[in-house]
Design an enzyme around this catalytic site. Structure first.
Site, PDB file in Angstrom:
ATOM      1  N   ASP A 159       0.670  -1.360   0.016  1.00 38.20           N
ATOM      2  CA  ASP A 159       0.025  -0.012   0.090  1.00 38.20           C
ATOM      3  C   ASP A 159       0.912   1.213  -0.126  1.00 38.20           C
ATOM      4  O   ASP A 159       0.700   2.035  -0.845  1.00 38.20           O
ATOM      5  CB  ASP A 159      -0.886  -0.080   1.215  1.00 38.20           C
ATOM      6  CG  ASP A 159      -1.612  -1.290   1.258  1.00 38.20           C
ATOM      7  OD1 ASP A 159      -2.259  -1.541   0.454  1.00 38.20           O
ATOM      8  OD2 ASP A 159      -1.547  -2.026   2.293  1.00 38.20           O
ATOM      9  N   HIS A 187      -4.840  -3.372   6.619  1.00 37.88           N
ATOM     10  CA  HIS A 187      -4.510  -3.501   5.112  1.00 37.88           C
ATOM     11  C   HIS A 187      -5.857  -3.892   4.523  1.00 37.88           C
ATOM     12  O   HIS A 187      -6.127  -5.227   4.563  1.00 37.88           O
ATOM     13  CB  HIS A 187      -3.675  -4.624   4.804  1.00 37.88           C
ATOM     14  CG  HIS A 187      -3.410  -5.169   3.753  1.00 37.88           C
ATOM     15  ND1 HIS A 187      -2.825  -4.450   2.535  1.00 37.88           N
ATOM     16  CD2 HIS A 187      -3.705  -6.292   3.077  1.00 37.88           C
ATOM     17  CE1 HIS A 187      -3.215  -5.011   1.333  1.00 37.88           C
ATOM     18  NE2 HIS A 187      -3.381  -6.454   1.724  1.00 37.88           N
TER      19      HIS A 187
HETATM   20  P1  NDP Z   1      -1.648 -15.693  -3.621  1.00 34.05           P
HETATM   21  O1  NDP Z   1      -0.135 -16.382  -3.413  1.00 34.05           O
HETATM   22  O2  NDP Z   1      -1.841 -14.809  -4.774  1.00 34.05           O
HETATM   23  O3  NDP Z   1      -2.032 -14.863  -1.951  1.00 34.05           O
HETATM   24  C1  NDP Z   1      -1.706 -15.487  -0.734  1.00 34.05           C
HETATM   25  C2  NDP Z   1      -2.094 -14.613   0.277  1.00 34.05           C
HETATM   26  O4  NDP Z   1      -1.535 -13.205   0.020  1.00 34.05           O
HETATM   27  C3  NDP Z   1      -3.816 -14.338  -0.042  1.00 34.05           C
HETATM   28  O5  NDP Z   1      -4.254 -14.387   1.298  1.00 34.05           O
HETATM   29  C4  NDP Z   1      -3.780 -12.874  -0.368  1.00 34.05           C
HETATM   30  O6  NDP Z   1      -5.156 -12.281   0.005  1.00 34.05           O
HETATM   31  C5  NDP Z   1      -2.698 -12.158   0.285  1.00 34.05           C
HETATM   32  N1  NDP Z   1      -2.338 -10.979  -0.273  1.00 34.05           N
HETATM   33  C6  NDP Z   1      -1.849 -10.062   0.511  1.00 34.05           C
HETATM   34  N2  NDP Z   1      -1.798  -8.823  -0.078  1.00 34.05           N
HETATM   35  C7  NDP Z   1      -1.802  -9.066  -1.292  1.00 34.05           C
HETATM   36  C8  NDP Z   1      -1.684  -8.440  -2.465  1.00 34.05           C
HETATM   37  N3  NDP Z   1      -1.336  -6.965  -2.274  1.00 34.05           N
HETATM   38  N4  NDP Z   1      -1.968  -9.208  -3.811  1.00 34.05           N
HETATM   39  C9  NDP Z   1      -2.402 -10.374  -3.673  1.00 34.05           C
HETATM   40  N5  NDP Z   1      -2.670 -11.025  -2.779  1.00 34.05           N
HETATM   41  C10 NDP Z   1      -2.167 -10.452  -1.520  1.00 34.05           C
HETATM   42  O7  NDP Z   1      -2.742 -16.902  -3.311  1.00 34.05           O
HETATM   43  P2  NDP Z   1      -2.680 -18.411  -3.969  1.00 34.05           P
HETATM   44  O8  NDP Z   1      -3.956 -18.540  -4.081  1.00 34.05           O
HETATM   45  O9  NDP Z   1      -1.853 -18.112  -5.555  1.00 34.05           O
HETATM   46  O10 NDP Z   1      -1.635 -19.200  -3.353  1.00 34.05           O
HETATM   47  C11 NDP Z   1      -1.905 -19.423  -1.915  1.00 34.05           C
HETATM   48  C12 NDP Z   1      -1.178 -20.612  -1.427  1.00 34.05           C
HETATM   49  O11 NDP Z   1      -1.216 -20.881  -0.017  1.00 34.05           O
HETATM   50  C13 NDP Z   1      -1.739 -21.958  -2.270  1.00 34.05           C
HETATM   51  O12 NDP Z   1      -0.692 -22.590  -2.726  1.00 34.05           O
HETATM   52  C14 NDP Z   1      -2.362 -22.773  -0.843  1.00 34.05           C
HETATM   53  O13 NDP Z   1      -2.175 -24.272  -1.054  1.00 34.05           O
HETATM   54  C15 NDP Z   1      -1.469 -22.108   0.269  1.00 34.05           C
HETATM   55  N6  NDP Z   1      -1.642 -22.158   1.527  1.00 34.05           N
HETATM   56  C16 NDP Z   1      -1.070 -22.683   2.558  1.00 34.05           C
HETATM   57  C17 NDP Z   1      -1.245 -22.712   3.818  1.00 34.05           C
HETATM   58  C18 NDP Z   1      -0.134 -23.422   4.502  1.00 34.05           C
HETATM   59  O14 NDP Z   1       0.923 -23.128   4.468  1.00 34.05           O
HETATM   60  N7  NDP Z   1      -0.354 -23.758   5.804  1.00 34.05           N
HETATM   61  C19 NDP Z   1      -2.579 -22.389   4.247  1.00 34.05           C
HETATM   62  C20 NDP Z   1      -3.428 -21.803   3.525  1.00 34.05           C
HETATM   63  C21 NDP Z   1      -3.244 -21.642   2.101  1.00 34.05           C
HETATM   64  P3  NDP Z   1      -6.427 -12.200  -0.753  1.00 34.05           P
HETATM   65  O15 NDP Z   1      -6.981 -13.604  -1.089  1.00 34.05           O
HETATM   66  O16 NDP Z   1      -7.085 -11.464   0.012  1.00 34.05           O
HETATM   67  O17 NDP Z   1      -5.839 -11.381  -1.812  1.00 34.05           O
END
Ligand code: NDP
Length: 327
Positions: A159, A187
């Site tokens: 941001d 955020h």
């Molecule tokens: P991303 O990598 O795109 O995003 C991950 C997180 O970052 C989301 O919560 C997203 O929030 C957040 N975020 C914060 N700021 C930003 C921003 N400016 N722009 C975009 N995202 C932002 O998500 P993916 O779905 O590609 O990947 C998530 C991964 O996490 C998956 O591989 C899943 O399996 C994994 N995962 C792992 C866990 C663990 O290790 N225990 C638990 C849960 C999930 P928002 O959705 O609000 O954009």
């Protein structure tokens, strides 16, 4: 040679993870003289994809990368961790109630906080990126009572960088000519990007723009930038989010410039009327490896109302996770 630093990335197989890991392994997170050991945490169904990313990391032959471990077990992932980048989270899906969202994230950030408490190195630094980032950081922190509270932070640096970019475009100056911008609060869409202390080549930024532009263009553009990127790109911002995570940790470790500050969500000590214990964004400097809130800024009425609205939202999120027994 320096000892390797253990960096754990959760959600390592996701979009942000893919944009982040290569930069960490190349030395951009901690500096070009610091070897890195990576630990990738994923949910079981994404471990295979994380293995694929690890194969590509191997194929870069990064001289600083001393090893990669991949796991679905938080205890293993955070054992000995120095820098924890908590990217994986449960996103809000259509029709999901806020309580369900917070509950799902409690199921992720509670065990991660416990694992950090149990196994992290004594100098651990935690950055939460996964949304709702401030409240996820609060959950993790509250399950890590033996780790100093100031080691838990959430990311508002994207941001901050978006605000720098918008102001530089408006004024036709370089981003490096702008200092002392602030993101306050959560955020989320209520965040408040504040230019009232900002300087443009040493002159007050508030003399160069008017309040109507601030209220009607600048603030909403910064707050809604994530949605605009989804609209244009067909996918959420990932490289810029990863870049901001790199900036946050780099500055935390190496310090901020003496005549500037940045923004980070850190545990409130009550400064500026933000209730103690909330993880809220402030103007911060990094000195001797720790964040400090910039003190003594005058907050005008325009800013005061907006900071209070965002802090109010954080208070409500905190009360909601408290009611769910998550903190
Ligand atoms: P991303 O990598 O795109 O995003 C991950 C997180 O970052 C989301 O919560 C997203 O929030 C957040 N975020 C914060 N700021 C930003 C921003 N400016 N722009 C975009 N995202 C932002 O998500 P993916 O779905 O590609 O990947 C998530 C991964 O996490 C998956 O591989 C899943 O399996 C994994 N995962 C792992 C866990 C663990 O290790 N225990 C638990 C849960 C999930 P928002 O959705 O609000 O954009």
């Amino acid at each position: 040679a320096k000892a390797p630093v253990t960096v754990t990335v959760t959600g390592a197989a996701g979009q942000i993870g893919y944009a982040l890991l290569f930069r960490v392994a190349s030395g951009q997170l901690l500096g070009s003289d610091t070897p890195v050991r990576l630990r990738l945490l994923e949910i079981p169904q994404a471990v295979k994809a994380a293995e694929g990313t690890a194969m590509e990391l191997d194929d870069c032959a990064f001289p600083l990368l001393t090893g990669i471990d991949i796991t679905d077990d938080p205890r293993t992932a955070f054992d000995g961790v120095n820098v924890a980048l908590l990217v994986g989270a449960r996103p809000r899906t259509k029709g999901m109630e806020r309580g369900d969202l917070l509950e799902a994230n409690g199921g992720i950030f509670k065990p991660q906080g416990e694992a950090i408490n149990a196994g992290a190195a004594s100098d651990v630094r935690v950055l939460v990126v996964g949304n709702p980032a401030n409240t996820n950081a609060l959950i993790a922190r509250s399950h890590a009572p033996d780790v100093p509270a100031d080691r838990f932070t959430a990311m508002t640096r994207l941001d901050h960088n978006r605000a720098l970019s918008q102001l530089s475009a408006k004024l036709g100056v370089g981003v490096a000519d702008i200092a002392k911008l602030t993101i306050w609060g959560n955020h989320s869409a209520t965040q408040y990007p504040d230019i009232f202390h900002a300087e443009v080549s040493g002159k007050p930024a508030s003399e160069l723009v008017d309040e109507a532009w601030l209220a009607e263009e600048f603030i909403p553009t910064v707050a809604r930038r994530g949605a605009a990127i989804i609209e244009a790109r067909g996918a959420s911002s990932a490289a810029s989010a990863a870049n901001a995570a790199i900036d946050h940790v780099y500055d935390w470790v190496n310090g901020t410039a003496s005549d500037d500050w940045t923004s980070a969500a850190i545990v409130s000590d009550g400064s500026y009327g933000v209730p103690e214990g909330l993880i809220s964004s402030f103007p911060v400097v990094s000195r001797n490896g720790a964040w400090e809130i910039v003190q003594g800024l005058e907050v005008n009425d325009f800013s005061r109302q907006r900071i209070e609205a965002s802090v109010q939202e954080l208070t409500e999120e905190r009360d909601a996770v408290a009611a769910l027994g998550l903190i």
